[in-house]
Design a protein around this motif. Structure first.
Motif, short mmCIF file in Angstrom:
data_model
loop_
_atom_site.label_atom_id
_atom_site.label_comp_id
_atom_site.label_asym_id
_atom_site.label_seq_id
_atom_site.Cartn_x
_atom_site.Cartn_y
_atom_site.Cartn_z
N SER A 1 30.37 28.20 36.34
CA SER A 1 31.31 27.54 35.57
C SER A 1 32.05 26.29 36.33
CB SER A 1 32.66 28.49 34.91
OG SER A 1 33.22 27.84 34.06
N LEU B 1 38.78 28.53 34.84
CA LEU B 1 38.89 29.67 35.75
C LEU B 1 39.79 30.62 34.97
CD1 LEU B 1 38.46 30.72 38.48
CD2 LEU B 1 40.59 29.97 39.36
N ARG C 1 41.69 33.92 35.73
CA ARG C 1 42.09 34.57 36.88
C ARG C 1 42.09 35.84 36.76
NH1 ARG C 1 43.49 31.16 40.56
NH2 ARG C 1 44.24 28.83 39.99
N GLU D 1 39.08 38.29 38.00
CA GLU D 1 38.73 38.47 39.47
C GLU D 1 39.02 39.96 39.71
OE1 GLU D 1 41.02 37.18 43.81
OE2 GLU D 1 41.66 36.26 42.00
N GLN E 1 34.04 33.40 39.47
CA GLN E 1 35.63 34.15 38.82
C GLN E 1 36.09 35.27 39.93
OE1 GLN E 1 37.11 32.76 36.03
NE2 GLN E 1 35.17 31.41 36.03
N LEU F 1 32.67 33.99 29.51
CA LEU F 1 33.76 34.13 30.17
C LEU F 1 34.97 34.14 29.48
CD1 LEU F 1 32.89 31.71 33.12
CD2 LEU F 1 33.01 34.14 33.24
N SER G 1 37.37 37.69 28.84
CA SER G 1 38.99 37.54 29.68
C SER G 1 40.09 37.81 28.52
CB SER G 1 38.97 36.10 30.11
OG SER G 1 39.40 35.21 29.10
#
Length: 257
Positions: free
Chosen positions: A2, A6, A8, A11, A35, A232, A236
Motif C-alpha cells: 500500500s 497506514l 495502525r 499492526e 501494516q 485494508l 481495519s
C-alpha cells in the motif's frame, strides 16, 4: 504494498489470506505485511520464493505459507488451525482465492460444477466457520469475502463462476447478521477487471480492454493495489460500523442504490 494509507490498528493482527501467493493475493500479503500484520496464506503452488522476497522487503515479518488445496475442506480447516497456533486467533480473514476459468453452459458437467462451487463458494463458508470462534474470543474481527462485478453485469462465459459470486454476496449478508453481536464484521469486495498477470496472459486484448474502459466512469485500468487499499480499509477499525455490505471497486462500472 500500500502506497497510500497506514491502518495502525492492523499492526500485530493475525491475518489469513487464501490464494495469497500470486496475483491480487500476493499484493494483499504484501499490503498487510507493510501494516505490521502477521500473515498466513495458503495456495496450491509453492510460494517459498515469494516468502523470501517478502522477508527481505519486510525484515522480521516473514509470512507463513501453507500449501493447501482449499477444496479439501479438512486440510483447509487444518491450515487455519496451524496459522492460529503460530500467530494466534485469526482476527482478519480474506477469502480471495477464486477460479474464473471460462466455460459455456452447454459444456458444464456435474463434476465441473461442483469443483467450481467448491473453490469459489464452499471454501469461503468453511473458512468463515473456522475463524468465528477465535474472533469471538478475541472480541471481534473482520472478514472480507471477494466476489466480482461479473454477476452484477450479467456477464456470459463463466456461469458457474458468476453463480458463486452471487452466492458470496448472500453468504456475506447472512453471516454479518448472525455474527454482528460478536463484533465480527463481514463484507464482500467486488473487484472489476483487475489487470493481473493471469488476466493479461489469458484474456486481455487491446480491443477488449478499450471496450471495458468505456464502461468505467474512471478511464484507467484497475491494478491490484486498488484492491489492496480497499481490503485494508474493510479490515481495519476505520470501517468499524460497516458490515453486510458489498463494495464494488471497479472504476464505476456498476452502481448501487
Amino acid at each position: 504494498m500500500s502506497g497510500t494509507s497506514l491502518f495502525r490498528d492492523l499492526e500485530g493482527q493475525s491475518v489469513f489470506i487464501t490464494g495469497g501467493g500470486s496475483g491480487i493475493g500476493a499484493a494483499l500479503t504484501d499490503g498487510f505485511l507493510q501494516q505490521g500484520a502477521r500473515v498466513t496464506f495458503v495456495g496450491r503452488s509453492d510460494a517459498s520464493a515469494f516468502c523470501a522476497e517478502m522477508a527481505d522487503k519486510h525484515p522480521g515479518n516473514r509470512p507463513q505459507f501453507i500449501r493447501c488445496d482449499i477444496t479439501d475442506t479438512p486440510a483447509f480447516k487444518a491450515s487455519i488451525a496451524e496459522a492460529e497456533a503460530r500467530h494466534g486467533p485469526v482476527t482478519v480473514l480474506v477469502n480471495n482465492a477464486a477460479n474464473d476459468t471460462r466455460h459455456t453452459s452447454e459444456e458444464v458437467t456435474p463434476e465441473f460444477w461442483d469443483w467450481m462451487q467448491a473453490i469459489n463458494l464452499k471454501a469461503y463458508f468453511f473458512a468463515c466457520q473456522a475463524v468465528i470462534a477465535g474472533m469471538r474470543a478475541s472480541g471481534g474481527g473482520a472478514i472480507v469475502n471477494f466476489s466480482s462485478i461479473s454477476y452484477m453485469m450479467g456477464n456470459t462465459g463463466y456461469p458457474a463462476y458468476t453463480t458463486a459470486n452471487a452466492g458470496i454476496t448472500g453468504l456475506t449478508r447472512s453471516l454479518a447478521r448472525e455474527f454482528g453481536p460478536d463484533r465480527i464484521r463481514i463484507n464482500a469486495l467486488a473487484p472489476g477487471w483487475v489487470l493481473t498477470e493471469r488476466q493479461k496472459d489469458l484474456w486481455v486484448t487491446p480491443e477488449g480492454l478499450a471496450a471495458h474502459l468505456e464502461r468505467q466512469c474512471l478511464k484507467e485500468p484497475l491494478e491490484p493495489q486498488d484492491i489492496v487499499d480497499a481490503t485494508l480499509f474493510l479490515s481495519s477499525r476505520a470501517s468499524r460500523m460497516i458490515t453486510g455490505q458489498t463494495l464494488a471497486v471497479d472504476g464505476g462500472v456498476v452502481v448501487s442504490g
